[in-house]
Write a protein that holds these residues in place. Structure first.
Motif, PDB file in Angstrom:
ATOM      1  N   ASP A 100       8.484  -8.784 -64.702  1.00  0.00           N
ATOM      2  CA  ASP A 100       7.132  -8.362 -65.094  1.00  0.00           C
ATOM      3  C   ASP A 100       6.471  -7.479 -64.051  1.00  0.00           C
ATOM      4  O   ASP A 100       5.333  -7.052 -64.231  1.00  0.00           O
ATOM      5  N   GLY A 101       7.166  -7.211 -62.948  1.00  0.00           N
ATOM      6  CA  GLY A 101       6.587  -6.393 -61.886  1.00  0.00           C
ATOM      7  C   GLY A 101       6.033  -7.184 -60.728  1.00  0.00           C
ATOM      8  O   GLY A 101       5.604  -6.606 -59.726  1.00  0.00           O
ATOM      9  N   THR A 102       6.024  -8.509 -60.820  1.00  0.00           N
ATOM     10  CA  THR A 102       5.566  -9.354 -59.718  1.00  0.00           C
ATOM     11  C   THR A 102       6.536  -9.227 -58.543  1.00  0.00           C
ATOM     12  O   THR A 102       7.755  -9.312 -58.717  1.00  0.00           O
ATOM     13  N   GLU A 153       2.972 -11.500 -54.963  1.00  0.00           N
ATOM     14  CA  GLU A 153       2.002 -10.486 -55.334  1.00  0.00           C
ATOM     15  C   GLU A 153       2.137 -10.331 -56.842  1.00  0.00           C
ATOM     16  O   GLU A 153       2.993  -9.597 -57.335  1.00  0.00           O
ATOM     17  N   VAL A 154       1.291 -11.060 -57.561  1.00  0.00           N
ATOM     18  CA  VAL A 154       1.472 -11.248 -58.998  1.00  0.00           C
ATOM     19  C   VAL A 154       0.923 -10.089 -59.811  1.00  0.00           C
ATOM     20  O   VAL A 154      -0.210  -9.649 -59.609  1.00  0.00           O
ATOM     21  N   PRO A 178       0.300 -16.536 -68.426  1.00  0.00           N
ATOM     22  CA  PRO A 178      -0.025 -17.117 -67.110  1.00  0.00           C
ATOM     23  C   PRO A 178       1.205 -17.174 -66.206  1.00  0.00           C
ATOM     24  O   PRO A 178       2.323 -17.366 -66.675  1.00  0.00           O
ATOM     25  N   PHE A 179       0.974 -16.974 -64.928  1.00  0.00           N
ATOM     26  CA  PHE A 179       2.031 -17.064 -63.918  1.00  0.00           C
ATOM     27  C   PHE A 179       1.899 -18.423 -63.239  1.00  0.00           C
ATOM     28  O   PHE A 179       0.844 -18.747 -62.688  1.00  0.00           O
ATOM     29  N   ILE A 180       2.965 -19.216 -63.279  1.00  0.00           N
ATOM     30  CA  ILE A 180       2.927 -20.577 -62.741  1.00  0.00           C
ATOM     31  C   ILE A 180       4.092 -20.780 -61.783  1.00  0.00           C
ATOM     32  O   ILE A 180       5.243 -20.455 -62.104  1.00  0.00           O
ATOM     33  N   THR A 211      -3.224 -12.425 -58.435  1.00  0.00           N
ATOM     34  CA  THR A 211      -3.525 -12.703 -57.045  1.00  0.00           C
ATOM     35  C   THR A 211      -2.350 -12.438 -56.116  1.00  0.00           C
ATOM     36  O   THR A 211      -1.258 -12.068 -56.542  1.00  0.00           O
ATOM     37  N   ALA A 212      -2.592 -12.656 -54.811  1.00  0.00           N
ATOM     38  CA  ALA A 212      -1.538 -12.663 -53.791  1.00  0.00           C
ATOM     39  C   ALA A 212      -1.697 -13.955 -53.012  1.00  0.00           C
ATOM     40  O   ALA A 212      -2.785 -14.260 -52.510  1.00  0.00           O
TER      41      ALA A 212
END
Length: 318
Positions: A124-126, A158-159, A166-168, A181-182
């Motif tokens: 996803d690019g994170t 670095e999301v 959601p990123f978990i 966030t980072a």
């Protein structure tokens, strides 16, 4: 022949006599029934059975034909065997499609070996940065409905912002939900603490074994420390830029228990600490940038009046 019996046949749940009856029934239906069955199931995703399974199916069909039919009619039954084998393959595909497939996992790891930091980019690019002896895994379904990753060790994230997914991060007994966030997570199995520090943005942390499962929201510059021993949570304040300083190769300690400091030094300098002294209440706050091990030990010795004696790759705490 009812549908359930056919399903049981393709699944291998029937006895030898029942299998004979079903096979005889299939052979009596002719090519039209076979073609119809294949047509009904042709649009399902195909999962080929293992080669040994297909060979076994073919061997059983041919053995059945040879044992039950006169040689003078073999040409007719070879044609039927081909139709039955095709039907069995289609049936196997259809049955296997009904079974839940095992998830496929992707793993990013940094086993050390001279690589202090390892950077990688998720689908996803994170962007993730893994510390030594750390690994991250995520399922093939990542970024479809959600973005869940599993961390062992330490990583800086670095999301990529995506409010729909959601990123978990699951690490140890805690889950960190990210709102763009980072942040940094330290969850080494050998450590007595689990740490989550926020550099920018917003995150919520839930501990699975804490006395209360309420989500703790952090703001930039806050460091959540979960104590594995007594299952308590504390919030410390630190300069945001310090929370990701380790990603530049620095050794960063902030109120870090001495035992955890020793664990990190073991990983960085490939040594082993032998310590029989109770130091649960002692912590270290310091940053070291490219210094040799003896300089780090001198600092700890000065602060806590600890003596070290090194013999080969073993360091004894006095």
């Amino acid at each position: 022949m009812d549908k359930k019996t056919l399903e049981d046949y393709f699944k291998g749940h029937l006895t030898g006599e029942q299998q004979e009856e079903v096979m005889q029934w299939i052979s009596e239906q002719g090519e039209g029934w076979t073609d119809a069955f294949i047509q009904d199931n042709w649009d399902r995703p195909v999962h080929l059975p293992p080669p040994q399974q297909k060979a076994s199916i073919k061997a059983k069909v041919m053995e059945n034909i040879r044992s039950r039919q006169p040689l003078r009619k073999l040409w007719l039954h070879i044609g039927r065997a081909a139709a039955i084998l095709l039907l069995l393959s289609a049936g196997a595909w259809w049955w296997m499609q009904q079974q839940p497939s095992a998830p496929q996992w992707h793993t990013v790891s940094n086993s050390g070996g001279g690589h202090i930091m390892l950077r990688d980019t998720l689908p996803d690019g994170t962007v993730i940065t893994l510390n030594e002896h750390s690994s991250l895994r995520y399922p093939s379904s990542y970024n479809k409905k959600n973005r869940t990753v599993f961390l062992t060790g330490e990583a800086f994230f670095e999301v990529h912002h995506d409010k729909e997914r959601p990123f978990i991060v699951k690490a140890g007994n805690a889950s960190t939900r990210v709102y763009g966030t980072a942040f940094s997570v330290s969850a080494y199995a050998s450590s007595g603490q689990l740490r989550v520090g926020l550099q920018r943005g917003s995150i919520g942390v839930i501990s699975d074994t804490a006395h209360e499962e309420q989500e703790k929201m952090l703001v930039p510059g806050e460091l959540l420390i979960y104590n594995k021993g007594n299952k308590t949570i504390s919030i410390e304040h630190q300069a945001p830029e310090k929370l990701g300083a380790w990603t530049t190769g620095k050794l960063v300690f902030f109120k870090t228990p001495v035992e955890d400091v020793f664990n990190q030094l073991e990983q960085r300098y490939d040594v082993h600490f032998s310590n029989d002294h109770g130091m649960a209440e002692r912590t270290v706050t310091a940053t070291f940038d490219g210094v040799p091990l003896n300089k780090v030990l001198q600092h700890i010795s000065f602060v806590w009046n600890i003596r070290f004696e090194q013999r080969g790759d073993s360091i004894y705490v006095k």
